[in-house]
Design a protein around this motif. Structure first.
Motif, PDB file in Angstrom:
ATOM      1  N   GLY A 379      18.605 -90.693  28.662  1.00 26.78           N
ATOM      2  CA  GLY A 379      18.230 -92.038  28.338  1.00 26.78           C
ATOM      3  C   GLY A 379      16.759 -92.533  28.612  1.00 26.78           C
ATOM      4  N   ASP A 380      15.729 -91.544  28.908  1.00 23.57           N
ATOM      5  CA  ASP A 380      14.281 -91.621  29.019  1.00 23.57           C
ATOM      6  C   ASP A 380      13.881 -92.074  27.777  1.00 23.57           C
ATOM      7  N   THR A 381      13.110 -93.396  27.570  1.00 20.88           N
ATOM      8  CA  THR A 381      12.596 -93.808  26.365  1.00 20.88           C
ATOM      9  C   THR A 381      11.053 -93.704  26.600  1.00 20.88           C
ATOM     10  N   ASP A 382      10.477 -93.072  27.405  1.00 20.89           N
ATOM     11  CA  ASP A 382       9.259 -93.032  27.611  1.00 20.89           C
ATOM     12  C   ASP A 382       8.682 -91.426  27.550  1.00 20.89           C
ATOM     13  N   VAL A 383       9.417 -90.599  27.867  1.00 21.54           N
ATOM     14  CA  VAL A 383       8.944 -89.020  27.536  1.00 21.54           C
ATOM     15  C   VAL A 383      10.430 -88.733  27.114  1.00 21.54           C
ATOM     16  N   VAL A 384      10.730 -88.320  25.931  1.00 23.77           N
ATOM     17  CA  VAL A 384      12.116 -88.063  25.456  1.00 23.77           C
ATOM     18  C   VAL A 384      12.363 -86.662  25.910  1.00 23.77           C
ATOM     19  N   ILE A 385      13.784 -86.595  25.973  1.00 26.53           N
ATOM     20  CA  ILE A 385      14.297 -85.328  26.509  1.00 26.53           C
ATOM     21  C   ILE A 385      13.820 -84.057  25.702  1.00 26.53           C
ATOM     22  N   ALA A 386      13.632 -84.229  24.228  1.00 28.95           N
ATOM     23  CA  ALA A 386      13.035 -83.210  23.533  1.00 28.95           C
ATOM     24  C   ALA A 386      11.906 -82.385  24.149  1.00 28.95           C
ATOM     25  N   ASN A 387      11.292 -83.040  24.860  1.00 23.58           N
ATOM     26  CA  ASN A 387      10.196 -82.333  25.501  1.00 23.58           C
ATOM     27  C   ASN A 387      10.562 -81.235  26.360  1.00 23.58           C
ATOM     28  N   ALA A 388      11.630 -81.658  27.378  1.00 19.25           N
ATOM     29  CA  ALA A 388      12.066 -80.340  28.493  1.00 19.25           C
ATOM     30  C   ALA A 388      12.943 -79.352  27.568  1.00 19.25           C
ATOM     31  N   ARG A 389      13.760 -79.697  26.400  1.00 21.10           N
ATOM     32  CA  ARG A 389      14.191 -78.754  25.602  1.00 21.10           C
ATOM     33  C   ARG A 389      13.393 -77.784  25.041  1.00 21.10           C
ATOM     34  N   ASN A 390      12.326 -78.297  24.316  1.00 20.62           N
ATOM     35  CA  ASN A 390      11.274 -77.713  23.660  1.00 20.62           C
ATOM     36  C   ASN A 390      10.615 -76.833  24.927  1.00 20.62           C
ATOM     37  N   CYS A 391      10.552 -77.119  25.937  1.00 20.45           N
ATOM     38  CA  CYS A 391       9.903 -76.276  26.955  1.00 20.45           C
ATOM     39  C   CYS A 391      10.798 -75.145  27.443  1.00 20.45           C
ATOM     40  N   ALA A 392      11.912 -75.516  27.785  1.00 22.46           N
ATOM     41  CA  ALA A 392      13.042 -74.360  28.080  1.00 22.46           C
ATOM     42  C   ALA A 392      13.184 -73.330  27.006  1.00 22.46           C
ATOM     43  N   ALA A 393      12.870 -73.826  25.950  1.00 17.79           N
ATOM     44  CA  ALA A 393      13.131 -72.724  24.627  1.00 17.79           C
ATOM     45  C   ALA A 393      11.840 -71.718  24.730  1.00 17.79           C
ATOM     46  N   ASP A 394      10.718 -72.506  25.011  1.00 17.73           N
ATOM     47  CA  ASP A 394       9.544 -71.627  25.178  1.00 17.73           C
ATOM     48  C   ASP A 394       9.415 -70.702  26.284  1.00 17.73           C
ATOM     49  N   LEU A 395      10.016 -70.976  27.225  1.00 14.74           N
ATOM     50  CA  LEU A 395      10.257 -70.417  28.522  1.00 14.74           C
ATOM     51  C   LEU A 395      11.381 -69.273  28.325  1.00 14.74           C
ATOM     52  N   ALA A 396      12.240 -69.370  27.477  1.00 13.48           N
ATOM     53  CA  ALA A 396      13.298 -68.570  27.125  1.00 13.48           C
ATOM     54  C   ALA A 396      13.024 -67.576  26.175  1.00 13.48           C
ATOM     55  N   ALA A 397      12.177 -67.927  25.356  1.00 16.58           N
ATOM     56  CA  ALA A 397      11.689 -66.819  24.436  1.00 16.58           C
ATOM     57  C   ALA A 397      10.780 -65.920  25.200  1.00 16.58           C
ATOM     58  N   ARG A 398      10.565 -66.111  26.196  1.00 17.84           N
ATOM     59  CA  ARG A 398       9.619 -65.032  27.060  1.00 17.84           C
ATOM     60  C   ARG A 398      10.448 -64.454  28.306  1.00 17.84           C
ATOM     61  N   GLY A 399      11.553 -64.414  28.246  1.00 19.14           N
ATOM     62  CA  GLY A 399      12.353 -64.018  29.209  1.00 19.14           C
ATOM     63  C   GLY A 399      12.791 -64.923  30.633  1.00 19.14           C
ATOM     64  N   THR A 400      12.434 -66.239  30.596  1.00 19.19           N
ATOM     65  CA  THR A 400      12.757 -67.145  31.844  1.00 19.19           C
ATOM     66  C   THR A 400      13.748 -68.085  31.631  1.00 19.19           C
ATOM     67  N   ARG A 401      14.894 -67.995  32.165  1.00 22.42           N
ATOM     68  CA  ARG A 401      16.051 -69.110  31.736  1.00 22.42           C
ATOM     69  C   ARG A 401      15.499 -70.205  32.974  1.00 22.42           C
ATOM     70  N   ALA A 402      15.121 -71.340  32.393  1.00 22.72           N
ATOM     71  CA  ALA A 402      14.722 -72.302  33.236  1.00 22.72           C
ATOM     72  C   ALA A 402      15.962 -73.593  32.793  1.00 22.72           C
ATOM     73  N   PRO A 403      16.860 -73.934  33.715  1.00 21.14           N
ATOM     74  CA  PRO A 403      17.740 -75.098  33.246  1.00 21.14           C
ATOM     75  C   PRO A 403      17.244 -76.612  33.068  1.00 21.14           C
ATOM     76  N   VAL A 404      17.739 -77.128  32.149  1.00 14.46           N
ATOM     77  CA  VAL A 404      17.262 -78.358  31.680  1.00 14.46           C
ATOM     78  C   VAL A 404      18.538 -79.348  32.451  1.00 14.46           C
ATOM     79  N   ILE A 405      18.002 -80.063  33.659  1.00 16.26           N
ATOM     80  CA  ILE A 405      18.792 -80.815  34.335  1.00 16.26           C
ATOM     81  C   ILE A 405      18.704 -82.334  33.737  1.00 16.26           C
ATOM     82  N   ASP A 406      19.662 -82.541  33.073  1.00 11.35           N
ATOM     83  CA  ASP A 406      19.911 -83.946  32.528  1.00 11.35           C
ATOM     84  C   ASP A 406      20.512 -84.929  33.297  1.00 11.35           C
ATOM     85  N   GLN A 407      19.691 -86.174  33.846  1.00 12.62           N
ATOM     86  CA  GLN A 407      20.360 -87.164  34.680  1.00 12.62           C
ATOM     87  C   GLN A 407      20.893 -88.302  33.881  1.00 12.62           C
TER      88      GLN A 407
END
Length: 434
Positions: A379-407
């Motif tokens: 529901g965030d219309t200031d910083v869209v959730i795609a930022n966190a999802r793209n970040c998690a994908a970047d981390l995962a591509a390097r071997g780190t699982r970072a949960p995206v906790i959606d409020q």
């Protein structure tokens, strides 16, 4: 970036007028104790009656060394009940509040985006209680236009996270960033590199001050931050994990609603309805005027902004105007803000515009040695959730699982108010397993 500006204007107004009450109870006696602890008590006699004492601290470091502590000023003294009362208007879960706290404004040496020596300020908060040697939380704040809203100066939204973490029993270092608080010059908004140098140097200053105040630090750092500060927290975590300072070890990273991907997530959301109009106009104006001092985005404001905004927009972000003053002075939509040519350029950035975005992006492209959780909301219309999802994908591509906790459906401000206590409990659990 910061909380939804419509809600933030209301929330900051409530807290700014409602919280300058008995909760800030720093008095001359507290200043005297601080000065005595730092070995500078004789200076107190030279201060005007009723002034909050400032301890000017000498350092064994070279005069220009980054992180050298220059001054300590008491700014708050709250009992546990005071902390609960401070947080209560937010509706935040206060179940983690276990201690009272004392807050101090630190003045320290750091560097400009160009590497020149300068000074900055930040808030150090120490719990009244907890272990003698304290773990440290680095808390990096969201967008603030007026310098007095910074954590070390304004007792409002910028202190919610520092007070929350300190009352749980950890020290908190909350930098004001360059050009905010009592620091000189204009704030280089969204310049992640200088925000990180200011944050690392704040940790160093906090280490010195906490030791002299009788609460030495363990060296373990738990990094968090909201909105603009979420991006800074991610980059700071990367710097600490890479050995930016041998005294500090990154133990956990929990940013909230950070704009980690300006090029591919945040900028497109300005055009597809993902970002609300009020916030989009405010953030974009701040971003363009600040980044133009670092990257060749435009030669004249009229190249980017329509009239009459071209004549006033840079002056609005001088650090002396509040959001309540800035927002009504700007148009209702991004389309009305920008010239037709620049509106098209922003959708397909090149040159300095692209360089500015890419200078901030990429901070999720590493493999952390500490656990990471990314807090956000659909529901965030200031910083869209795609930022966190793209970040998690970047981390995962390097071997780190970072949960995206959606409020969920909550807004930008609500995302932090929900996430903050969850982060405190996660930090508690991690510390207990050491």
């Amino acid at each position: 970036m910061d909380n939804d500006n419509t809600s933030r204007t209301q929330a900051t107004s409530r807290k700014r007028h409602g919280n300058r009450r008995g909760a800030r109870r720093t008095v001359a006696a507290a200043a005297a104790l601080l000065l005595a602890a730092l070995g500078t008590a004789p200076a107190l006699a030279q201060q005007p009656a009723g002034a909050i004492g400032t301890a000017v601290v000498s350092s064994a470091h070279a005069a220009g060394a980054r992180g050298t502590l220059l001054g300590v000023t008491p700014v708050s003294d709250l009992d546990r009940a005071d902390v609960v009362r401070f947080l209560a208007p937010t509706g935040m879960d206060t179940g983690t509040v276990r201690h009272g706290l004392r807050g101090y404004r630190l003045t320290y040496r750091t560097v400009t985006p160009q590497g020149a020596p300068t000074t900055a300020t930040g808030l150090l908060v120490l719990p009244k209680g907890g272990p003698h040697r304290l773990d440290l939380v680095s808390d990096t704040h969201g967008t603030m236009a007026h310098r007095d809203y910074a954590p070390s100066v304004g007792e409002d939204f910028g202190r919610i996270a520092p007070y929350l973490h300190a009352s749980a029993g950890r020290a908190v270092a909350a930098p004001d960033y360059l050009g905010l608080g009592k620091g000189p010059g204009r704030h280089p908004y969204m310049d992640t590199r200088s925000a990180v140098t200011a944050s690392v140097d704040m940790l160093r200053a906090a280490r010195t001050a906490a030791g002299r105040l009788g609460r030495p630090l363990t060296g373990d750092v738990y990094a968090s931050g909201f909105s603009q500060g979420g991006q800074v927290a991610m980059a700071l975590g990367r710097a600490l994990d890479g050995g930016a300072d041998r005294h500090f070890r990154l133990r956990a990273l929990a940013p909230v609603s950070g704009p980690y991907d300006i090029e591919h997530a945040e900028t497109p959301a300005l055009f597809d309805g993902g970002i609300n109009d009020i916030s989009g106009v405010f953030y974009l104006s701040y971003y363009l005027t600040a980044q133009n001092r670092l990257h060749p985005i435009y030669r004249d404001p009229a190249e980017a902004f329509r009239q009459p905004y071209a004549d006033i927009v840079e002056g609005l972000f001088d650090g002396e105007h509040t959001e309540e003053e800035i927002i009504p002075a700007l148009p209702a939509t991004v389309k009305e803000l920008l010239t037709d040519d620049f509106y098209r350029r922003l959708q397909h950035p090149t040159g300095g515009l692209l360089a500015a975005a890419r200078a901030q992006d990429g901070n999720c492209a590493w493999r952390p040695g500490a656990p990471v959780r990314l807090y956000t909301s659909a529901g965030d219309t200031d910083v869209v959730i795609a930022n966190a999802r793209n970040c998690a994908a970047d981390l995962a591509a390097r071997g780190t699982r970072a949960p995206v906790i959606d409020q969920g459906a909550t807004d930008h401000t609500g995302t932090y108010l929900t996430s903050g206590p969850q982060i405190v409990r996660w930090f508690d659990a991690l510390a207990a397993r050491r």
